[in-house]
Motif scaffolding. Structure first.
Motif, PDB file in Angstrom:
ATOM      1  N   PHE A 275       0.837  -1.202   0.000  1.00 11.19           N
ATOM      2  CA  PHE A 275       0.000   0.000   0.000  1.00 11.19           C
ATOM      3  C   PHE A 275       0.873   1.253   0.000  1.00 11.19           C
ATOM      4  CE2 PHE A 275      -2.282   3.320   2.492  1.00 11.19           C
ATOM      5  CZ  PHE A 275      -3.273   3.592   1.563  1.00 11.19           C
ATOM      6  N   HIS A 276       1.919   1.239   0.813  1.00 11.01           N
ATOM      7  CA  HIS A 276       2.820   2.390   0.869  1.00 11.01           C
ATOM      8  C   HIS A 276       3.445   2.668  -0.493  1.00 11.01           C
ATOM      9  CE1 HIS A 276       6.834   4.215   1.214  1.00 11.01           C
ATOM     10  NE2 HIS A 276       6.255   4.999   2.118  1.00 11.01           N
ATOM     11  N   GLN A 277       3.899   1.621  -1.168  1.00 12.77           N
ATOM     12  CA  GLN A 277       4.542   1.805  -2.469  1.00 12.77           C
ATOM     13  C   GLN A 277       3.566   2.370  -3.506  1.00 12.77           C
ATOM     14  OE1 GLN A 277       8.157   1.086  -3.119  1.00 12.77           O
ATOM     15  NE2 GLN A 277       7.722   1.564  -0.975  1.00 12.77           N
ATOM     16  N   THR A 278       2.321   1.886  -3.465  1.00 10.01           N
ATOM     17  CA  THR A 278       1.292   2.410  -4.369  1.00 10.01           C
ATOM     18  C   THR A 278       1.014   3.875  -4.069  1.00 10.01           C
ATOM     19  OG1 THR A 278       0.253   0.223  -4.508  1.00 10.01           O
ATOM     20  CG2 THR A 278      -1.069   2.109  -5.197  1.00 10.01           C
ATOM     21  N   LEU A 279       0.855   4.185  -2.779  1.00 10.80           N
ATOM     22  CA  LEU A 279       0.574   5.553  -2.365  1.00 10.80           C
ATOM     23  C   LEU A 279       1.728   6.488  -2.735  1.00 10.80           C
ATOM     24  CD1 LEU A 279      -1.236   7.574  -0.846  1.00 10.80           C
ATOM     25  CD2 LEU A 279      -0.153   6.811   1.297  1.00 10.80           C
ATOM     26  N   TYR A 280       2.955   6.023  -2.511  1.00 13.08           N
ATOM     27  CA  TYR A 280       4.157   6.811  -2.827  1.00 13.08           C
ATOM     28  C   TYR A 280       4.179   7.167  -4.311  1.00 13.08           C
ATOM     29  CZ  TYR A 280       9.134   8.013  -3.156  1.00 13.08           C
ATOM     30  OH  TYR A 280      10.323   8.651  -3.387  1.00 13.08           O
ATOM     31  N   GLN A 281       3.883   6.176  -5.139  1.00 10.37           N
ATOM     32  CA  GLN A 281       3.911   6.391  -6.594  1.00 10.37           C
ATOM     33  C   GLN A 281       2.780   7.325  -7.039  1.00 10.37           C
ATOM     34  OE1 GLN A 281       3.643   2.779  -8.881  1.00 10.37           O
ATOM     35  NE2 GLN A 281       4.228   3.775 -10.797  1.00 10.37           N
ATOM     36  N   VAL A 282       1.571   7.118  -6.496  1.00  9.32           N
ATOM     37  CA  VAL A 282       0.420   7.938  -6.874  1.00  9.32           C
ATOM     38  C   VAL A 282       0.658   9.401  -6.497  1.00  9.32           C
ATOM     39  CG1 VAL A 282      -2.006   8.430  -6.333  1.00  9.32           C
ATOM     40  CG2 VAL A 282      -1.286   6.083  -6.809  1.00  9.32           C
ATOM     41  N   LEU A 283       1.132   9.644  -5.284  1.00  8.12           N
ATOM     42  CA  LEU A 283       1.344  11.018  -4.828  1.00  8.12           C
ATOM     43  C   LEU A 283       2.427  11.719  -5.637  1.00  8.12           C
ATOM     44  CD1 LEU A 283       1.056  10.678  -0.931  1.00  8.12           C
ATOM     45  CD2 LEU A 283      -0.665  11.481  -2.541  1.00  8.12           C
ATOM     46  N   ASN A 284       3.475  10.988  -5.968  1.00 12.53           N
ATOM     47  CA  ASN A 284       4.543  11.597  -6.754  1.00 12.53           C
ATOM     48  C   ASN A 284       4.105  11.891  -8.186  1.00 12.53           C
ATOM     49  OD1 ASN A 284       7.066  11.997  -5.207  1.00 12.53           O
ATOM     50  ND2 ASN A 284       6.804   9.832  -4.750  1.00 12.53           N
TER      51      ASN A 284
END
Length: 610
Positions: free
Chosen positions: A479-488
């Motif tokens: 989830f963190h990796q998905t969120l990190y990518q989406v926000l960036n």
């Protein structure tokens, strides 16, 4: 009290109080009365409206739909917080004391707002009061960054229970529930908590912590009550405005009204507004949030305007008889009589044994075409029921574990906040998800104009929900990796998105070993639309068949019911949600207890061998 039915007509120009048990048709009565007022009143004139205040957003939608378009255009149906926000706080917030530091330009709505750890640390660091705090929760101990610091998580737990009420001098203040200021033994090796003397010091300074949110334009539901009281106290003309706008104010579920709400409504009553309150003392279950059962009991009306409805339009005759045994003030009469059928199983069944097996048995007994809703006293129990059949262990301490393992306060807060948004969206509460997403983006990432804020918030939400099927079966690292990518991707020119994780160490191990659903199941969603909810979230609703996850208090309630105890009232509310059948699960029941229950109630007891 004058006995009426939910179909009765009463004087539209007199304030009233209606006492009515569960399933009495309170909403039916309220809608009928509003219809009569709108069609016959001379008080409304061209611009006046009827204010209908109820407790939940789902109740607002239900009443609005049942009123119909023609009548609803003359009625404002809302929760008390939404009503006060729209008609008191938002239009007059510029009159609030300057020392509140409210950022009016960024103040757009009211929503559940967590205190960030950064703000809590600033509050403790800068506050002169913190030097008075004593061991083991002194200023330095709270601010310590060592890995086993339990003081900060315990303080955060306590702060999550803040509510608005009056102090002994009749002044509006913020208070919190002292029993919440603790951490779990399974995470820290022992159960720790704050001394009451230290909590007394902190409680007096909660408003200073609140101001750190207000400075960002962040306002929660309790702030709305606090601001409303301050505004009308210093600007009494607001009452005259409200009286003109709303000659009639009707409030459902009045037994759950807190002291400040009650004070505001009593002032409107004295000014000549027609105020009608509907409630049931036996269903008062929000004492922890500042509700005061005496507000309803003492609401002043003439004896000729004090009514009671003794019908039960919801439940079967057997369930009504069961409920009548545990309360003595109102003996309800079932509207529908049960048809004689010797082969039919009882309407009230007590299942002894494992809750998962018990729920499956209940499903078998009602048949595949019937729906079954489970009600639990605690949030983690409701989440366990949601995950029946999945190999997920619900851990109510998992958020504390996150705080212990991840030292980055912004990252762990954003993980929980964005996860909450995603879960609201999955629950079908899209509007609430977008509203919460806007607040998170505004506070954590990038202050932008209103149009761009909504555009970026919706884009993030769409991207996260599209990937849900992937990370929801994985870990919180996924989830963190998905969120990190989406926000960036959304904020390509910003450096203020969520921090990335290192490739090794205790933090990465925790993130990879903890399943997404273990953490998401610890969240407390309001207005949960699933079939497995807490008893408090079921308030005001009804279901064909109900399965209640029991505990020692439920057993105590069945054996010696006492509705003066709030926890007993909670169990009464749970049972009374059922229309056709109610299944009460208990872990154990000895033969003496079983014999007593069989003598007291007309019910069936089913045991599972362990």
């Amino acid at each position: 009290m004058i006995v009426i039915t939910s179909d009765c007509k009463i004087d539209i120009d007199k304030s009233f109080k209606v006492e009515a048990g569960p399933g009495a048709g309170k909403t039916h009565f309220l809608i009928n009365h509003i219809n009569i007022v709108v069609q016959n009143s001379n008080r409304l004139r061209k611009t006046g409206k009827v204010a209908c205040i109820t407790y939940t957003n789902s109740a607002v939608e239900n009443i609005t739909e049942r009123l119909g378009e023609n009548i609803a255009s003359h009625v404002e149906v809302s929760t008390i917080h939404s009503f006060l926000y729209k008609h008191v706080v938002k239009p007059y917030c510029f009159k609030l004391p300057k020392e509140f530091n409210l950022n009016i330009g960024r103040f757009k709505n009211h929503i559940d707002v967590r205190f960030s750890q950064k703000d809590i640390r600033k509050w403790i660091e800068d506050g002169k009061f913190s030097t008075k705090l004593k061991n083991p929760t002194s200023k330095n101990q709270i601010l310590s960054r060592y890995s086993n610091n339990w003081q900060m998580p315990a303080l955060r737990n306590w702060l999550s229970s803040v509510y608005t009420t009056f102090d002994s001098n009749g002044q509006a203040v913020f208070k919190a529930v002292n029993s919440k200021a603790f951490v779990e033994e399974k995470i820290y090796g022992s159960g720790y908590g704050f001394r009451n003397s230290n909590l007394e010091i902190l409680e007096k300074e909660i408003i200073e912590l609140k101001k750190l949110n207000w400075r960002k334009g962040l306002v929660d539901h309790e702030d709305i009550l606090y601001f409303s009281y301050k505004l009308v106290k210093e600007n009494p003309f607001i009452f005259e405005v409200l009286k003109t706008k709303f000659p009639y104010i009707f409030i459902d579920e009045y037994q759950d009204t807190n002291l400040i709400q009650n004070d505001l409504l009593l002032k409107l009553l004295k000014l000549g507004s027609v105020v009608g309150v509907i409630g049931d003392r036996a269903q008062s279950i929000y004492d922890f949030a500042g509700a005061n059962i005496q507000s309803f009991a003492n609401f002043p009306v003439d004896e000729s305007s004090h009514y009671v409805i003794k019908e039960n339009r919801r439940s079967t005759e057997e369930i009504v008889e069961f409920l009548n045994i545990v309360r003595t003030d109102i003996e309800q009469r079932p509207v529908e009589k049960d048809e004689p059928n010797e082969e039919r199983c009882k309407a009230v069944l007590i299942i002894i044994g494992d809750k998962a097996k018990g729920f499956k048995k209940a499903e078998q007994l009602i048949g595949n075409e019937e729906t079954l809703v489970s009600l639990s006293r605690k949030n983690n129990e409701a989440n366990e029921m949601k995950l029946l059949g999945e190999e997920i262990i619900v851990n109510e301490s998992i958020q504390s574990a996150l705080y212990k393992h991840d030292y980055n306060p912004d990252r762990r807060r954003m993980i929980l906040e964005f996860m909450e948004v995603v879960e609201y969206a999955q629950d079908g509460q899209i509007q609430k998800a977008v509203k919460l997403m806007e607040t998170i983006v505004q506070r954590n990432i990038n202050p932008c104009n209103e149009l761009k804020l909504r555009e970026k918030s919706i884009k993030i939400l769409i991207n996260l929900t599209e990937s849900y099927d992937i990370y929801s079966v994985g870990s919180i690292f996924d989830f963190h990796q998905t969120l990190y990518q989406v926000l960036n991707n959304v904020f390509s020119n910003s450096k203020s998105t969520i921090s990335n994780l290192s490739n090794r160490g205790e933090i990465i191990n925790f993130y990879k070993s903890t399943k997404y659903k273990t953490l998401s199941s610890s969240l407390k969603l309001s207005d949960d639309n699933s079939s497995h909810i807490t008893i408090h979230k079921s308030k005001g609703n009804e279901y064909k068949n109900v399965f209640i996850v029991g505990d020692d208090t439920m057993k105590e309630f069945l054996l010696s019911p006492d509705l003066d105890k709030e926890e007993h009232r909670v169990r009464y509310v749970a049972i009374s949600r059922a229309k056709n059948k109610v299944f009460i699960q208990l872990n154990e029941l000895n033969q003496k207890e079983e014999s007593k229950i069989k003598k007291m109630y007309d019910c069936q007891i089913i045991r599972f061998r362990t």
